[in-house]
Design an enzyme around this catalytic site. Structure first.
Site, mmCIF file in Angstrom:
data_model
loop_
_atom_site.group_PDB
_atom_site.id
_atom_site.type_symbol
_atom_site.label_atom_id
_atom_site.label_comp_id
_atom_site.label_asym_id
_atom_site.label_seq_id
_atom_site.Cartn_x
_atom_site.Cartn_y
_atom_site.Cartn_z
ATOM 1 N N ARG A 16 0.846 -1.198 0.000
ATOM 2 C CA ARG A 16 0.000 0.000 0.000
ATOM 3 C C ARG A 16 0.885 1.252 0.000
ATOM 4 N NH1 ARG A 16 1.464 2.019 3.824
ATOM 5 N NH2 ARG A 16 0.223 3.852 3.326
ATOM 6 N N GLY A 17 0.211 2.412 -0.170
ATOM 7 C CA GLY A 17 0.954 3.668 -0.304
ATOM 8 C C GLY A 17 1.244 3.855 -1.789
ATOM 9 N N ALA A 18 0.941 5.067 -2.290
ATOM 10 C CA ALA A 18 0.961 5.270 -3.742
ATOM 11 C C ALA A 18 2.311 4.951 -4.402
ATOM 12 C CB ALA A 18 0.550 6.704 -4.045
ATOM 13 N N GLY A 19 3.394 5.362 -3.784
ATOM 14 C CA GLY A 19 4.717 5.125 -4.369
ATOM 15 C C GLY A 19 5.065 3.639 -4.386
ATOM 16 N N ARG A 59 -6.400 -0.875 -7.619
ATOM 17 C CA ARG A 59 -6.887 0.226 -6.766
ATOM 18 C C ARG A 59 -7.073 1.454 -7.659
ATOM 19 N NH1 ARG A 59 -4.304 1.101 -0.998
ATOM 20 N NH2 ARG A 59 -6.356 1.994 -0.618
ATOM 21 N N CYS A 126 -1.764 9.306 7.980
ATOM 22 C CA CYS A 126 -1.548 8.094 7.195
ATOM 23 C C CYS A 126 -0.071 7.708 7.221
ATOM 24 C CB CYS A 126 -2.086 8.232 5.776
ATOM 25 S SG CYS A 126 -2.325 6.613 5.004
ATOM 26 N N ASP A 195 -1.947 10.662 -3.079
ATOM 27 C CA ASP A 195 -2.207 9.589 -4.053
ATOM 28 C C ASP A 195 -2.363 10.163 -5.441
ATOM 29 O OD1 ASP A 195 -3.045 8.265 -1.398
ATOM 30 O OD2 ASP A 195 -2.892 6.651 -2.866
ATOM 31 N N ASN A 205 -5.700 12.356 -0.971
ATOM 32 C CA ASN A 205 -4.894 11.584 -0.015
ATOM 33 C C ASN A 205 -5.842 10.877 0.948
ATOM 34 O OD1 ASN A 205 -2.253 10.810 0.986
ATOM 35 N ND2 ASN A 205 -2.683 12.081 2.780
ATOM 36 N N LYS A 206 -5.268 10.129 1.874
ATOM 37 C CA LYS A 206 -6.049 9.319 2.820
ATOM 38 C C LYS A 206 -7.208 10.097 3.425
ATOM 39 C CE LYS A 206 -5.658 5.847 3.638
ATOM 40 N NZ LYS A 206 -6.511 4.833 2.960
ATOM 41 N N LYS A 231 2.695 11.424 -9.447
ATOM 42 C CA LYS A 231 1.373 11.390 -8.810
ATOM 43 C C LYS A 231 0.477 12.503 -9.367
ATOM 44 C CE LYS A 231 3.124 9.176 -4.739
ATOM 45 N NZ LYS A 231 3.674 9.423 -3.418
HETATM 46 C C1 RUB Z 1 -1.949 5.685 1.565
HETATM 47 C C2 RUB Z 1 -1.961 7.170 1.563
HETATM 48 C C3 RUB Z 1 -0.623 7.851 1.482
HETATM 49 C C4 RUB Z 1 -0.302 8.149 0.015
HETATM 50 C C5 RUB Z 1 1.114 8.670 -0.172
HETATM 51 O O1 RUB Z 1 -3.245 5.127 1.507
HETATM 52 O O2 RUB Z 1 -2.989 7.815 1.533
HETATM 53 O O3 RUB Z 1 -0.658 9.059 2.200
HETATM 54 O O4 RUB Z 1 -0.460 6.980 -0.747
HETATM 55 O O5 RUB Z 1 2.014 7.685 0.232
HETATM 56 P P1 RUB Z 1 -3.372 3.516 1.525
HETATM 57 P P2 RUB Z 1 3.508 7.585 -0.389
HETATM 58 O O6 RUB Z 1 -2.768 3.040 2.801
HETATM 59 O O7 RUB Z 1 -4.843 3.290 1.446
HETATM 60 O O8 RUB Z 1 -2.655 2.996 0.304
HETATM 61 O O9 RUB Z 1 4.153 8.894 -0.116
HETATM 62 O O10 RUB Z 1 4.116 6.455 0.389
HETATM 63 O O11 RUB Z 1 3.371 7.295 -1.841
#
Ligand code: RUB
Length: 322
Positions: A16-19, A59, A126, A195, A205-206, A231
């Site tokens: 999880r997390g966009a990156g 997703r 988040c 995201d 974002n979350k 993004k």
């Molecule tokens: C994760 C979320 C993060 C962004 C950015 O949501 O909202 O703030 O994805 O993360 P989930 P990053 O847990 O539902 O995927 O900076 O790591 O890309």
């Protein structure tokens, strides 16, 4: 890893997390390319398109996913005589994406750290590796600060953030999501990830991020977003909206309890949209910009314009025509 396994892990939020989602999808495509059985270039391209479509359907909100897939799939365009050459070319594109994504995080950390001051109290929501990179880089520079970290119902991503902050020895105060406005008077700046960033500088974002931004705005607390340029959402140039993912009710209310409450329905949107008026700065690997400059990132750094989206154009993020 096998494409279907990665797709399943992204769906279930084990990845999880966009990156991270973007890098995992590209890594899965790279493995798929390495083991593809196709004998000619056309079948190879088809095999890769199918794999890409499976990953992209996992997703809906994180624009990093279609953008990353699009970037590597583009390497299959043009006339390449043999499967082996096509495969090699594709694998190089995947490796380049993964390393540039990692480098972007490092650069964002360095730029973001420049906006954190000695004695600051920050608040994060988040679990964003880009936002955390800024905090860790500031800590490494010897700046002392403390961080409020939210719980992040219903997924509890706040626990991941606590772990990272604790490992970095950053003093952290853990709060429930609804405590944000109460503590905002002690906060100097908010830092979150994204995201997706739209052409007008709105940040997806979350869920809860927009409420935090409102509370920050009310107290004139600076709102900083850390986001890699991949993004930024090209199709918002056309006025297209980012789809907000809604997940199952059982994540919020256990099924056994829900059964006893026939008049109750659960709504579980997992992201929200913060308008640009509530954002002070978006820290990208290309520099820190006001949200109003989002279009410049899309046009001048990523090379998108409205003309890219006609018909079968390669500009369409969900389009794997190669
Ligand atoms: C994760 C979320 C993060 C962004 C950015 O949501 O909202 O703030 O994805 O993360 P989930 P990053 O847990 O539902 O995927 O900076 O790591 O890309």
């Amino acid at each position: 890893m096998v494409v279907s396994d990665t797709a399943e892990k992204i769906k279930k939020m084990e990845i999880r997390g966009a990156g991270r989602i973007a890098r995992a999808a590209v890594a899965a495509l790279m493995d798929h390319a390495a083991s593809a059985t196709a004998r000619d270039a056309a079948s190879f391209r088809n095999e890769m398109r199918e794999a890409a479509a499976l990953l992209q359907g996992t997703r809906p909100t994180a624009v990093s996913l279609p953008n990353a897939i699009h970037r590597v799939m583009r390497s299959l365009e043009g006339d390449t005589p043999t499967v082996q050459e096509l495969r090699d070319h594709f694998i190089v594109a995947c490796r380049n994406f993964i390393s540039s994504s990692e480098a972007a995080i490092e650069r964002i950390g360095a730029i973001g750290a420049g906006h954190i001051q000695e004695g600051d109290t920050l608040l994060t929501h988040c679990n964003s590796e880009a936002a955390l990179a800024c905090l860790i880089a500031a800590q490494r520079k010897g700046i002392s600060f403390e961080v409020y970290a939210t719980e992040v119902r219903p997924g509890n991503q706040g626990l991941l953030t606590l772990k990272t902050l604790n490992e970095a020895r950053i003093p952290t105060i853990y709060i429930v999501d609804s405590a944000v406005r109460s503590v905002m008077r002690e906060v100097d700046r908010v830092i979150v990830g994204a995201d997706a960033v739209t052409v007008n500088g709105a940040v997806v974002n979350k869920i809860g991020t927009s409420q935090i931004a409102l509370a920050a705005h009310e107290r004139k607390v600076s709102m900083m977003v850390a986001a890699e340029t991949y993004k930024f959402a090209p199709r918002t140039i056309l006025g297209e909206f980012i789809r907000i993912e809604e997940r199952g009710p059982e994540e919020v209310l256990p099924a056994a309890l829900a059964k006893k409450l026939p008049y109750v329905r659960v709504k579980n949107p997992v992201f929200d949209v913060t308008p640009p008026e509530y954002i002070d700065l978006i820290v990208t690997e290309e520099g820190a910009i006001p949200p109003q400059m989002a279009y410049i990132i899309l046009r001048d750094y990523l090379g998108w314009s409205t003309g890219d989206f006609g018909g079968n154009s390669p500009g369409a993020t969900e389009n794997f025509d190669v």
